[in-house]
Every structure is written in structure tokens, then in C-alpha cells.
Write an enzyme that holds these catalytic residues in place. Sequence first.
Site, mmCIF file in Angstrom:
data_model
loop_
_atom_site.group_PDB
_atom_site.id
_atom_site.type_symbol
_atom_site.label_atom_id
_atom_site.label_comp_id
_atom_site.label_asym_id
_atom_site.label_seq_id
_atom_site.Cartn_x
_atom_site.Cartn_y
_atom_site.Cartn_z
ATOM 1 N N GLY A 159 0.840 -1.204 0.000
ATOM 2 C CA GLY A 159 0.000 0.000 0.000
ATOM 3 C C GLY A 159 0.868 1.243 0.000
ATOM 4 N N ALA A 208 15.441 10.728 -1.815
ATOM 5 C CA ALA A 208 16.604 10.656 -0.920
ATOM 6 C C ALA A 208 17.528 9.507 -1.311
ATOM 7 C CB ALA A 208 16.128 10.488 0.520
ATOM 8 N N ARG A 261 1.052 -5.312 -4.930
ATOM 9 C CA ARG A 261 1.229 -6.437 -4.006
ATOM 10 C C ARG A 261 1.367 -7.667 -4.899
ATOM 11 N NH1 ARG A 261 -0.658 -3.973 0.864
ATOM 12 N NH2 ARG A 261 -2.490 -2.674 0.591
ATOM 13 N N ASP A 302 5.114 -4.053 6.236
ATOM 14 C CA ASP A 302 5.654 -5.321 6.751
ATOM 15 C C ASP A 302 5.656 -6.440 5.712
ATOM 16 O OD1 ASP A 302 2.912 -5.473 6.847
ATOM 17 O OD2 ASP A 302 2.823 -6.489 8.779
ATOM 18 N N SER A 312 6.187 -6.074 2.546
ATOM 19 C CA SER A 312 7.351 -5.781 1.694
ATOM 20 C C SER A 312 8.628 -6.188 2.407
ATOM 21 C CB SER A 312 7.413 -4.284 1.383
ATOM 22 O OG SER A 312 6.155 -3.821 0.980
ATOM 23 N N THR A 372 4.289 3.159 5.730
ATOM 24 C CA THR A 372 2.889 2.727 5.768
ATOM 25 C C THR A 372 2.103 3.650 6.682
ATOM 26 O OG1 THR A 372 1.354 1.042 6.615
ATOM 27 C CG2 THR A 372 3.565 0.964 7.496
ATOM 28 N N ILE A 373 0.886 3.956 6.266
ATOM 29 C CA ILE A 373 0.051 4.813 7.120
ATOM 30 C C ILE A 373 -0.358 4.075 8.391
ATOM 31 C CG2 ILE A 373 -0.853 6.151 5.175
ATOM 32 C CD1 ILE A 373 -3.567 4.604 5.708
ATOM 33 N N ASP A 374 -0.203 2.746 8.418
ATOM 34 C CA ASP A 374 -0.646 1.965 9.584
ATOM 35 C C ASP A 374 0.277 2.152 10.793
ATOM 36 O OD1 ASP A 374 -2.478 1.029 7.743
ATOM 37 O OD2 ASP A 374 -1.497 -0.907 7.461
ATOM 38 N N ASP A 411 2.555 0.306 11.861
ATOM 39 C CA ASP A 411 2.590 -0.932 12.652
ATOM 40 C C ASP A 411 3.916 -1.678 12.535
ATOM 41 O OD1 ASP A 411 2.235 -1.527 9.992
ATOM 42 O OD2 ASP A 411 0.732 -3.073 10.294
ATOM 43 N N ARG A 434 -17.358 17.281 12.046
ATOM 44 C CA ARG A 434 -17.818 17.932 13.273
ATOM 45 C C ARG A 434 -18.740 19.127 12.964
ATOM 46 N NH1 ARG A 434 -15.442 17.925 18.379
ATOM 47 N NH2 ARG A 434 -13.556 16.855 17.763
ATOM 48 N N ARG A 448 -5.454 -1.483 8.960
ATOM 49 C CA ARG A 448 -5.470 -2.948 8.855
ATOM 50 C C ARG A 448 -5.740 -3.565 10.221
ATOM 51 N NH1 ARG A 448 -3.846 -5.913 4.407
ATOM 52 N NH2 ARG A 448 -2.690 -4.184 3.557
ATOM 53 N N LEU A 493 -23.693 18.763 21.371
ATOM 54 C CA LEU A 493 -24.511 18.832 20.159
ATOM 55 C C LEU A 493 -24.169 17.737 19.142
ATOM 56 C CD1 LEU A 493 -24.697 22.684 19.553
ATOM 57 C CD2 LEU A 493 -26.398 21.185 20.587
ATOM 58 N N ARG A 541 -24.946 8.847 11.650
ATOM 59 C CA ARG A 541 -24.435 8.672 10.295
ATOM 60 C C ARG A 541 -23.084 7.968 10.368
ATOM 61 N NH1 ARG A 541 -28.902 9.902 9.380
ATOM 62 N NH2 ARG A 541 -29.725 11.538 8.018
ATOM 63 N N ARG A 563 -4.737 7.562 2.298
ATOM 64 C CA ARG A 563 -3.432 7.186 1.737
ATOM 65 C C ARG A 563 -2.871 8.249 0.801
ATOM 66 N NH1 ARG A 563 -3.918 1.218 0.896
ATOM 67 N NH2 ARG A 563 -3.183 1.511 -1.224
HETATM 68 O O1 F6P Z 1 -1.531 -1.053 4.795
HETATM 69 C C1 F6P Z 1 -2.079 0.128 4.329
HETATM 70 C C2 F6P Z 1 -3.569 -0.028 4.107
HETATM 71 O O2 F6P Z 1 -4.069 1.209 3.650
HETATM 72 C C3 F6P Z 1 -4.362 -0.527 5.306
HETATM 73 O O3 F6P Z 1 -4.610 0.493 6.242
HETATM 74 C C4 F6P Z 1 -5.599 -1.050 4.638
HETATM 75 O O4 F6P Z 1 -6.218 -2.057 5.412
HETATM 76 C C5 F6P Z 1 -5.055 -1.626 3.350
HETATM 77 O O5 F6P Z 1 -3.812 -0.993 3.109
HETATM 78 C C6 F6P Z 1 -5.941 -1.422 2.151
HETATM 79 O O6 F6P Z 1 -5.395 -2.139 1.099
HETATM 80 P P1 F6P Z 1 -5.865 -1.967 -0.413
HETATM 81 O O7 F6P Z 1 -5.307 -0.666 -0.906
HETATM 82 O O8 F6P Z 1 -5.238 -3.132 -1.088
HETATM 83 O O9 F6P Z 1 -7.358 -1.964 -0.418
#
Ligand code: F6P
Length: 332
Positions: free
Chosen positions: A11, A22, A72, A103, A105, A126-128, A130, A155, A172, A215, A256, A265
Amino acid sequence: MKKIGVLTSGGDSPGMNAAIRAVVRTAIFHELEVVGIRHGYAGLMNGDFLPMDRSSVADIIHRGGTILLSARSEEFKTLEGRKKAYQKLQDEGIEGLVVIGGDGSFRGAKKLAEEFDFPVIGVPATIDNDIPCTDYSIGFDTAMNTVIDAINKIRDTATSHERTFVVETMGRHAGFLTLMSGLAGGAESILIPEMPFDIDDVIEKLKHGYARGKLHSIILVAEGIGDDFKTNRDINESKAFAIGKIIQEKTGFETRVIILGHLQRGGSPTALDRILASRLGAKAVELLLAGEKGKMVGIIHDEVKAFDIEYALNQKKELNEDIYHLAHILSL
Ligand code: F6P
């Protein structure tokens, strides 16, 4: 070492371009040739190579996504696939590889390093957030800011209509993005996979809030939360919708649901992500020049460090529970 390759995989995350820049410019500074590999490991197996010079990374530091494109690859998970990739590296005369990604990768990078004794260095992106052995991964800060920006906007309309909003965030299986965005965005409740929760407590808290004149309410839900709220990315099966339904039924509050999805992303990387990407990308090249292999770079207490990828993949990145409790206290 005369020639290295660089690829982005998995991702994408904002700041990957700054990391590519860089890598390329540090390598050229040290008189190395650089080859960009397009489409991640899939491109590596197919020889999708792009010679890079200083100008090929001009005007990209501020751009989200990845100019090298990402993918991927299932094939790369097989030994046959990795043999193909190694052969392409040999044919092209590439003597070291920088892998920018998450991870999954890193698992591929570790195998390539182990099976072929090939110098590979991982750069966490990764934005995760993790990945163990680094306080932050490239893209996390930008994604947090994107979530906060979304919460601010939600909001506004939530207040006008006195509504409850359930907002689903990515991550994820991890709750880092949700937790930190929830604290910074002032969410009423933060539901993450690492911390068990009782939906009735969430509902009680909501009712108290309304009783004292609130509110609106924002409930931030990580996409990876537990089995009771089974998730996949089919919008109708989303846990956020299940939670929104329960809240509406049990409180009678107009509710909602919004799934922030892939907009988390994208976007121009923040200053912090650009700086992180620049530091980690440069360090990866220095490690290759120093003869290292099978390592990842990370930032710990603002210091750039190197760790064995194998060691990193055997760790579990722990969530800071103090922050979780703080967010709860501040939202009472
Ligand atoms: O690992 C980054 C991520 O954006 C996760 O937060 C998310 O679960 C996943 O990739 C989404 O994957 P895809 O872009 O394959 O739908």
C-alpha cells in the site's frame, strides 16, 4: 558496489516519493548508479527497470503516491518468483536494493536477502505505523492529519444537525492511526483492535454527553476491530455500519456512518513525513555502502537506526495504552 535498485511495494503512503528522492540523490552523491524498479516486486520479476538520475526525482518531494508505482505480488511470495527476481537483478548488474514499504514488503526483502545473500535494506513506509523498530513510518503523520481534517469537517455538519457520526479509519489490524487521530481530533470514543470495549459503555458515554448538552459526537472506529464486528472492505459489511446501527437503535440519536477509506493514503506529505523519508532513505543507501544486508532503518527518539529485518519482524509494536486512557479522560 556500483549500482543499486529502489522500489516501492504494498500500500502506498505519502512520503514514498520523498524517500525515493533521498535514495537516488544520496546514491548519486556517492557515485552509485541507481535503477528505479516500477510496480514493486512484480516489476522486479519482470525487469521493469528505469535508470534514474538527479532530475528524475526533481519536483516530487511534495507529491503523494509513488512515482515508481506500487503493487502487491503473490508470485514473489514463492521461491520461483524470487529466483526470477534475483536473476533480473543479476542481469541488470544491480548489487543492492532499497525496498520502501510495509511489513509485507519487509518479509519479501528478508527472504531475498536470506536466500540469495543479497544486500537489501528496508525503509518503513505505511500509514498503519505498525512496523516495529521505528517510532514512526513514512506516511503516518500525513494520514493522521488527513483524518483530523476529515473529523473537523464532519464535526461542523454533525453539530448543525445534532448528529452522532461513526467514522471508520484504516490501519489494517492495528489501531495506531485511529488512536492518535482520535486523541488529536477529540473523538468521544476510540475503538481499536488492541483495546477490548463494550458497546454499552460507548452508548452510556454518548448519552451522558447529550445529557450535558453536547450537540454532536464522533466515534472513531479502526477497520481492524474485533470479531463481533466482522470487517472486510465491502461497504455493507463494514463494522462501522454495524456499530452505527446499534448506536442509533439503542440511543435513538440520529447517526451517520462514514468510511474514510483510501483518501487516508493520498495527499501531499507533511513536513514531518518529508523529513523522515529523507533521513531514512539516505541512511538506507549508507547501509548498503557499508556492506550491510537484511536490515531495516528506523527512527527511535529522533535518531536514525538500523535493525535486522528478521529481528524487527519477530517483534510486535506495542500501542501506548497511556494515550488510550488519556484520550478517554479528555473526552469525558
Ligand atoms: O496497509 C495500508 C492499508 O491502507 C491498510 O490500512 C488497509 O487495510 C489496506 O492498506 C488497504 O489495502 P488496499 O489498498 O489493497 O485496499
